[in-house]
Design a protein around this motif. Structure first.
Motif, mmCIF file in Angstrom:
data_model
loop_
_atom_site.group_PDB
_atom_site.id
_atom_site.type_symbol
_atom_site.label_atom_id
_atom_site.label_comp_id
_atom_site.label_asym_id
_atom_site.label_seq_id
_atom_site.Cartn_x
_atom_site.Cartn_y
_atom_site.Cartn_z
ATOM 1 N N GLU A 44 4.979 15.776 15.074
ATOM 2 C CA GLU A 44 4.943 14.567 16.112
ATOM 3 C C GLU A 44 4.127 15.406 17.312
ATOM 4 O O GLU A 44 3.426 15.095 17.886
ATOM 5 C CB GLU A 44 5.881 14.126 16.268
ATOM 6 N N TYR A 45 4.698 16.653 17.190
ATOM 7 C CA TYR A 45 3.858 17.771 18.459
ATOM 8 C C TYR A 45 2.513 17.754 18.133
ATOM 9 O O TYR A 45 1.936 17.652 19.260
ATOM 10 C CB TYR A 45 4.880 18.893 18.544
ATOM 11 N N TYR B 277 1.139 -1.056 0.001
ATOM 12 C CA TYR B 277 0.096 0.121 0.061
ATOM 13 C C TYR B 277 0.993 1.394 -0.044
ATOM 14 O O TYR B 277 0.864 2.101 0.853
ATOM 15 C CB TYR B 277 -0.882 -0.161 1.236
ATOM 16 N N PRO B 278 1.679 1.544 -1.212
ATOM 17 C CA PRO B 278 2.602 2.702 -1.100
ATOM 18 C C PRO B 278 1.699 3.782 -0.762
ATOM 19 O O PRO B 278 0.459 4.083 -1.637
ATOM 20 C CB PRO B 278 3.247 2.679 -2.603
ATOM 21 N N TYR B 279 2.135 4.854 -0.007
ATOM 22 C CA TYR B 279 1.537 6.062 0.302
ATOM 23 C C TYR B 279 0.222 6.060 1.223
ATOM 24 O O TYR B 279 0.099 6.788 1.977
ATOM 25 C CB TYR B 279 1.336 6.985 -0.818
ATOM 26 N N LEU B 280 -0.659 4.938 0.749
ATOM 27 C CA LEU B 280 -1.840 4.847 1.670
ATOM 28 C C LEU B 280 -1.317 4.373 3.119
ATOM 29 O O LEU B 280 -1.845 4.404 4.027
ATOM 30 C CB LEU B 280 -2.624 3.586 1.115
ATOM 31 N N ARG B 281 -0.133 3.835 3.150
ATOM 32 C CA ARG B 281 0.437 3.389 4.353
ATOM 33 C C ARG B 281 1.117 4.647 5.127
ATOM 34 O O ARG B 281 1.808 4.354 6.446
ATOM 35 C CB ARG B 281 1.625 2.405 4.214
ATOM 36 N N GLY B 282 1.009 5.953 4.529
ATOM 37 C CA GLY B 282 1.753 6.871 5.227
ATOM 38 C C GLY B 282 1.066 7.568 6.422
ATOM 39 O O GLY B 282 0.014 7.281 6.802
ATOM 40 N N SER B 283 1.850 8.428 7.257
ATOM 41 C CA SER B 283 1.528 9.018 8.653
ATOM 42 C C SER B 283 0.364 9.862 8.641
ATOM 43 O O SER B 283 -0.515 9.977 9.082
ATOM 44 C CB SER B 283 2.640 9.666 9.329
#
Length: 302
Positions: free
Chosen positions: A227-228, A165-171
């Motif tokens: 992240e913050y 899942y390229p990019y669908l897996r992104g944060s």
């Protein structure tokens, strides 16, 4: 160099923005670009799920309004409709997919976008019978597990392991997909959504910083700042409730996006002067000072 997460301020901002977006709108708007379905698509159908899933998989460095409009045009044309059918994606030569994704400017980066699109679609065809719900069910509808599987699942291609899942897996895109499955498609089985981080893009980041929920004096890489921001909204929504359920971080994604897209985007990056503040729902929280988000760097003096 310092940074502050102000959860009490975050609570007030979350409540204000959610209520505004649910009623009068933010800067007069209550709609999202992905809310409009293609002409023949029934909300909650498999066609709708595939439309949402494949389109959001290339939602990076894109103007959302033009992306979703291009996707609808591609879906509505019988000649390019096959792009939303995992089986037909599997059977179609890659060169044709590249060409057809350019007809309505669905792809900005022709080779890269077509590869992402085809890989995601073909994964659902070869592993999940062409239906993303089979994948979700295999994850027991557990949202954190879904995100973990998106990141980790792979297949063999030309002798090497590549992501399913390229990019669908992104944060950003993974959580965004889950929110759209809940809000747009109407999938109610998803569990533990309160553990899903807010999908941070430049708009969510900018709105979080301009309202002072995260503030300070720092120059930092944007991925670290994000992240913050994710932490800030996890904490800020605790104890709040909407529609007889606890509020979760995903609930403030759309309101923050609107606040920035139609408001904070016009603000002066150095002085903090905003020409639309007099009609902004969150004007009482607007913080002065420098907020620059450019070239993967955030410069903050607030």
């Amino acid at each position: 160099m310092s940074i502050v997460i102000d959860n009490q301020r975050g609570k007030k901002v979350a409540e204000l923005l959610y209520n505004s977006f649910s009623t009068m709108g933010i800067h007069g708007r209550t709609d999202m670009p992905e809310d409009i379905t293609p002409n023949s698509v029934v909300r909650g159908s498999l066609d709708h799920i595939l439309f949402i899933t494949l389109t959001v998989s290339i939602d990076y460095q894109r103007d959302a309004l033009s992306l979703w409009e291009s996707s609808r045009k591609t879906f509505d044309n019988p000649e390019t409709r096959y792009l939303f059918d995992p089986k037909l994606l599997h059977e179609t030569p890659f060169r044709k997919i590249v060409d057809d994704m350019q007809k309505y400017k669905l792809s900005k980066k022709p080779q890269k976008d077509a590869n992402i699109w085809r890989t995601v679609g073909v994964t659902f065809y070869t592993k999940w019978e062409g239906d993303p719900r089979n994948f979700l069910k295999n994850c027991n509808w557990d949202s954190p597990l879904i995100l973990e599987r998106l990141r980790k699942d792979t297949h063999l291609y030309n002798g090497r392991l590549v992501p399913d899942y390229p990019y669908l897996r992104g944060s950003k895109i993974g959580p965004l997909w889950l929110r759209m499955l809940r809000d747009n498609v109407g999938i109610t089985q998803l569990r533990n959504l309160e553990k899903v981080p807010i999908p941070v893009d430049i708009h969510v980041a900018r709105a979080t910083l301009t309202t002072g929920v995260v503030r300070g004096s720092i120059e930092i890489r944007s991925n670290k700042m994000f992240e913050y921001i994710r932490k800030a909204w996890f904490e800020s929504v605790k104890g709040l409730s909407v529609k007889n359920r606890p509020m979760i971080a995903l609930d403030v994604d759309e309101p923050l996006w609107h606040l920035s897209k139609y408001g904070c985007s016009y603000r002066n990056k150095i002085t903090g002067y905003c020409p639309v503040s007099n009609r902004c729902e969150a004007r009482e929280f607007c913080i002065k000072g420098r907020i620059e988000i450019e070239n993967s760097i955030v410069k903050l003096e607030t």
